[in-house]
Each structure stands twice: as structure tokens, then as C-alpha cells.
Design a protein around this motif. Structure first.
Motif, PDB file in Angstrom:
ATOM      1  N   ASP A   1      -6.782   3.791  -8.735  1.00 13.10           N
ATOM      2  CA  ASP A   1      -6.498   5.206  -8.937  1.00 13.10           C
ATOM      3  C   ASP A   1      -6.296   5.849  -7.576  1.00 13.10           C
ATOM      4  O   ASP A   1      -6.507   5.238  -6.537  1.00 13.10           O
ATOM      5  N   GLY A   2      -5.858   7.070  -7.586  1.00 12.06           N
ATOM      6  CA  GLY A   2      -5.628   7.750  -6.322  1.00 12.06           C
ATOM      7  C   GLY A   2      -5.307   9.210  -6.549  1.00 12.06           C
ATOM      8  O   GLY A   2      -4.907   9.616  -7.646  1.00 12.06           O
ATOM      9  N   THR A   3      -5.477   9.991  -5.511  1.00 11.14           N
ATOM     10  CA  THR A   3      -5.179  11.414  -5.577  1.00 11.14           C
ATOM     11  C   THR A   3      -4.611  11.874  -4.239  1.00 11.14           C
ATOM     12  O   THR A   3      -4.901  11.292  -3.191  1.00 11.14           O
TER      13      THR A   3
ATOM     14  N   PHE B   1      -6.762   0.027  -5.418  1.00 14.46           N
ATOM     15  CA  PHE B   1      -5.609   0.875  -5.731  1.00 14.46           C
ATOM     16  C   PHE B   1      -5.539   1.222  -7.217  1.00 14.46           C
ATOM     17  O   PHE B   1      -4.477   1.503  -7.752  1.00 14.46           O
TER      18      PHE B   1
ATOM     19  N   ARG C   1       0.829  -1.206   0.000  1.00 15.95           N
ATOM     20  CA  ARG C   1       0.000   0.000   0.000  1.00 15.95           C
ATOM     21  C   ARG C   1       0.865   1.259   0.000  1.00 15.95           C
ATOM     22  O   ARG C   1       0.566   2.232  -0.698  1.00 15.95           O
TER      23      ARG C   1
ATOM     24  N   CYS D   1       0.679   4.191  -2.797  1.00 17.47           N
ATOM     25  CA  CYS D   1       0.412   5.594  -2.475  1.00 17.47           C
ATOM     26  C   CYS D   1       1.562   6.491  -2.925  1.00 17.47           C
ATOM     27  O   CYS D   1       1.338   7.637  -3.334  1.00 17.47           O
TER      28      CYS D   1
ATOM     29  N   GLU E   1      -5.611   9.574  -1.096  1.00 21.59           N
ATOM     30  CA  GLU E   1      -6.846   8.803  -1.223  1.00 21.59           C
ATOM     31  C   GLU E   1      -6.712   7.839  -2.395  1.00 21.59           C
ATOM     32  O   GLU E   1      -6.394   8.245  -3.510  1.00 21.59           O
ATOM     33  N   VAL E   2      -6.920   6.558  -2.116  1.00 25.91           N
ATOM     34  CA  VAL E   2      -6.856   5.542  -3.172  1.00 25.91           C
ATOM     35  C   VAL E   2      -8.083   4.649  -3.065  1.00 25.91           C
ATOM     36  O   VAL E   2      -8.676   4.504  -1.991  1.00 25.91           O
TER      37      VAL E   2
ATOM     38  N   VAL F   1       1.159   7.734  -6.377  1.00 28.96           N
ATOM     39  CA  VAL F   1       0.208   8.832  -6.546  1.00 28.96           C
ATOM     40  C   VAL F   1       0.925  10.180  -6.454  1.00 28.96           C
ATOM     41  O   VAL F   1       0.562  11.150  -7.127  1.00 28.96           O
TER      42      VAL F   1
END
Length: 224
Positions: free
Chosen positions: A198-200, A196, A142, A146, A191-192, A149
Motif C-alpha cells: 500500500d502507499g499514500t 509495496f 519502486r 510509487c 510513502e509505501v 500511488v
């Protein structure tokens, strides 16, 4: 009683050959240990035991060794996880030999690999799997997801994060504590989705106290 010279020479030759075989076996074990981890020595010992049993015509010994190794392996003994420092890819090994891979999605792998940071090289290191109630390998997965991102948000910050992850794995193998960059990877910052995919990075991250403390410790500010 005198021993014929040719017999003495033959004995010396056999001793030399035996010593040479032992030396080659030792060198091979060390080389394989360096390449795959020294857990592979157990597998080598089992293989030698099987060969010895067959040469002694003791099939029951050979079967016992194979069955015993299989039973031990089925309990999880001899299994381990390794993480690639630059991309976060994982591979599951049995007795040091990679059995299967848990690869990052192709886009994520390309994104992380594009950082090309010497402090996070293309190298595999051992990672813990279970530390108390924490699934350490899943946590590390994780963290890398992240980190990817951050690349589109701030490439230099992403490099700092991946460096910290690589350093954390090299020093602790995820057996204790958290990487220095963990405040940059918590759900309130990145935030994912559940998969996982996508994420921002959240809007206003530069004003978050934990982000500011992390960047200050690295000699940076969000405006750098």
C-alpha cells in the motif's frame, strides 16, 4: 570433357537451394533478433553448431557446445531484464528469450494500465540491472510502484510521472541519471510499505518545493 546438361542443371539447382536456405536462415535470425533482441543470435549459433556436430557425427563437439553455453549462462552472461513501459512489469531473459516474470501486484498493474497513455505504450524495453552499486531494475520497480500511488491522488500527475519513466527507459535504459519525475517519487513525497502493498502521497505535497518545480516544468500547478 563435356558435362551432361542434366548434371549442370542439378548443380545449379543445388546452388539455388543452398542460397535459398542461407537467405531463409538470415531472415529468420533477423526476425528473431527484432522480436527477442539480437542476443538470441548466440543461441541460434549454438543450436546450429550442435546440429552441424551431430551431422558430422561428432557428439563430443555437440556436448562441448552445450556445456560451454550452460557455463557461460550460469555466470550471468546472456541474461537481461526488460520492463513493460505502461505497467512496470519486468521479465528476465536469457539470450533474449523470456524465462520468468516479475509482475506487479494485480491491483497495481490494473491501476497503471488504466492510464492508457500513448506515450507509455504496452512495449518491453531493456533495463540495466547493475549500475555501480545501484540495482537499477529494483529502482525502476519502486518508481513504478510509487507512480501507481499517484493515480488515486491525481490522475493527470500520475500520467506525467509514467510518461517520464517510459521516456527514461527508452532513452537511457536506466544506465545513467534519474527520470525527471524522481522528485515526485522520493520517500518524503510517497510513502509505501516495505512490500509495496500500500502507499499514500504525503499530506501537503502540493506545497513542497520539489513538487512545485516539477509541475512548473511540465506547465502545471498543483491546482490544475
Amino acid at each position: 570433357m563435356l558435362v551432361p546438361r542434366h548434371a549442370d542443371d542439378a548443380l545449379s539447382t543445388r546452388r539455388f537451394q543452398s542460397s535459398l536456405r542461407t537467405m531463409l536462415l538470415a531472415v529468420t535470425c533477423v526476425a528473431l533478433g527484432v522480436a527477442f533482441g539480437f542476443a538470441i543470435v548466440v543461441l541460434i549459433a549454438a543450436a546450429l553448431g550442435v546440429v552441424y556436430s551431430i551431422r558430422r557425427r561428432r557428439a563430443d563437439w555437440a556436448i562441448g557446445i552445450v556445456v560451454g553455453l550452460a557455463v557461460i549462462t550460469s555466470t550471468g552472461v546472456g541474461s537481461s531484464v526488460q520492463v513493460r513501459l505502461d505497467t512496470g512489469d519486468q521479465r528476465v531473459c536469457y539470450w533474449g528469450i523470456p524465462a520468468y516474470y516479475r509482475l506487479m501486484p494485480p491491483e497495481v498493474r490494473r491501476t497503471l494500465a488504466s492510464l492508457e497513455d500513448e506515450e507509455a505504450p504496452n512495449r518491453w524495453v531493456w533495463c540495466a540491472t547493475q549500475v555501480g552499486s545501484n540495482n537499477a531494475d529494483a529502482m525502476v520497480h519502486r518508481f513504478y510502484r510509487c507512480a501507481a500511488v499517484w493515480v488515486s491522488e491525481d490522475r493527470e500527475v500520475a500520467k506525467l510521472i509514467v510518461r517520464d519513466l517510459a521516456d527514461y527507459l527508452r532513452k537511457t535504459h536506466a544506465t545513467q541519471g534519474l527520470p525527471d519525475c524522481s522528485p515526485m517519487l522520493w520517500p518524503d513525497v510517497v510513502e509505501v510499505g516495505e512490500d509495496f502493498a500500500d502507499g499514500t502521497v504525503v499530506v501537503g505535497w502540493a506545497s513542497m518545493p520539489e513538487v512545485q518545480r516539477y509541475l512548473a516544468a511540465k506547465g502545471r500547478t498543483p491546482q490544475d
